[in-house]
Design an enzyme around this catalytic site. Structure first.
Site, PDB file in Angstrom:
ATOM      1  N   GLU A   1     -15.635  -6.829   1.248  1.00 18.95           N
ATOM      2  CA  GLU A   1     -15.009  -6.205   2.394  1.00 18.95           C
ATOM      3  C   GLU A   1     -13.578  -5.836   2.027  1.00 18.95           C
ATOM      4  O   GLU A   1     -12.938  -6.490   1.225  1.00 18.95           O
ATOM      5  CB  GLU A   1     -15.007  -7.176   3.576  1.00 18.95           C
ATOM      6  CG  GLU A   1     -16.388  -7.368   4.149  1.00 18.95           C
ATOM      7  CD  GLU A   1     -16.415  -8.293   5.360  1.00 18.95           C
ATOM      8  OE1 GLU A   1     -15.374  -8.421   6.036  1.00 18.95           O
ATOM      9  OE2 GLU A   1     -17.460  -8.868   5.609  1.00 18.95           O
TER      10      GLU A   1
ATOM     11  N   HIS B   1     -10.959  -2.288   8.718  1.00 14.64           N
ATOM     12  CA  HIS B   1     -11.655  -3.048   7.681  1.00 14.64           C
ATOM     13  C   HIS B   1     -13.110  -2.625   7.637  1.00 14.64           C
ATOM     14  O   HIS B   1     -13.585  -1.939   8.535  1.00 14.64           O
ATOM     15  CB  HIS B   1     -11.478  -4.562   7.845  1.00 14.64           C
ATOM     16  CG  HIS B   1     -12.129  -5.153   9.053  1.00 14.64           C
ATOM     17  ND1 HIS B   1     -11.477  -5.282  10.254  1.00 14.64           N
ATOM     18  CD2 HIS B   1     -13.366  -5.661   9.247  1.00 14.64           C
ATOM     19  CE1 HIS B   1     -12.293  -5.840  11.143  1.00 14.64           C
ATOM     20  NE2 HIS B   1     -13.456  -6.082  10.554  1.00 14.64           N
TER      21      HIS B   1
ATOM     22  N   HIS C   1     -17.305  -3.313   7.198  1.00 12.30           N
ATOM     23  CA  HIS C   1     -18.386  -4.259   7.499  1.00 12.30           C
ATOM     24  C   HIS C   1     -19.609  -3.857   6.689  1.00 12.30           C
ATOM     25  O   HIS C   1     -19.884  -2.658   6.568  1.00 12.30           O
ATOM     26  CB  HIS C   1     -18.781  -4.184   8.976  1.00 12.30           C
ATOM     27  CG  HIS C   1     -18.043  -5.126   9.868  1.00 12.30           C
ATOM     28  ND1 HIS C   1     -18.475  -5.422  11.131  1.00 12.30           N
ATOM     29  CD2 HIS C   1     -16.898  -5.826   9.674  1.00 12.30           C
ATOM     30  CE1 HIS C   1     -17.613  -6.277  11.693  1.00 12.30           C
ATOM     31  NE2 HIS C   1     -16.654  -6.523  10.832  1.00 12.30           N
TER      32      HIS C   1
ATOM     33  N   ASP D   1     -12.907 -10.886  14.540  1.00 15.79           N
ATOM     34  CA  ASP D   1     -12.141  -9.632  14.640  1.00 15.79           C
ATOM     35  C   ASP D   1     -11.298  -9.600  15.908  1.00 15.79           C
ATOM     36  O   ASP D   1     -10.135  -9.212  15.887  1.00 15.79           O
ATOM     37  CB  ASP D   1     -13.075  -8.414  14.661  1.00 15.79           C
ATOM     38  CG  ASP D   1     -13.770  -8.203  13.329  1.00 15.79           C
ATOM     39  OD1 ASP D   1     -13.270  -8.708  12.317  1.00 15.79           O
ATOM     40  OD2 ASP D   1     -14.817  -7.530  13.326  1.00 15.79           O
TER      41      ASP D   1
HETATM   42 ZN   LIG Z   1     -14.891  -7.424  11.088  1.00 19.00          ZN
END
Ligand SMILES: [Zn+2]
Length: 149
Positions: free
Chosen positions: A26, A90, A92, A103
């Protein structure tokens, strides 16, 4: 959220899509942009990755504060002081992402602990097929419809 207008430039969306998590780790970074008018924002930059990912949790993201602050300063100065921090992005490892409880709590922390210029924090989650766009105003994450320009 009906009274907000949120634009995102194609360049910013392309940058986000280029960091899609097809395989590997990630990634995360920050969103920058400008205020066009009251409750009218334009996201026009997705930074290079500057969020450290804690791989022991499904989505534990820790901001690298120094690098993020350097980017914010650089973008502010190179834009004649019109582009500032608007939020976080970000990746996923899923097709159509939604925010995890981690989050939400990390955006809550950003909202209360960071210096924010506007009255909320944007969150973009880059999935394999789509991007989730959200706006957190202190109590709730709103799923928003962005206008691509
Ligand atoms: Zn996330």
């Amino acid at each position: 959220m009906v009274d907000y207008t949120i634009e995102v430039t194609i360049e910013a969306v392309d940058a986000l899509n280029s960091m899609r998590q097809i395989s590997g780790n990630e990634n995360g970074g920050i969103l920058l942009g400008s205020e066009i008018n009251e409750k009218y924002y334009r996201i026009n930059r997705a930074s290079e990755p500057c969020i450290l990912i804690d791989r022991s949790s499904k989505c534990g993201c820790t901001r690298n504060a120094n690098k993020a602050n350097e980017i914010i300063k650089r973008e502010f100065e190179s834009s004649n002081r019109t582009r500032f921090y608007l939020g976080e992005w970000h990746t996923h490892p899923e097709d159509n992402p939604t925010p995890s409880t981690v989050d939400i709590s990390s955006i809550h922390d950003v909202f209360y602990k960071s210096e924010i210029v506007i009255d909320g924090v944007f969150l973009a989650i880059v999935g394999r097929k789509s991007i989730f766009w959200g706006f957190y105003e202190g109590t709730q994450m709103h799923n928003i419809d962005v206008i691509m320009i």
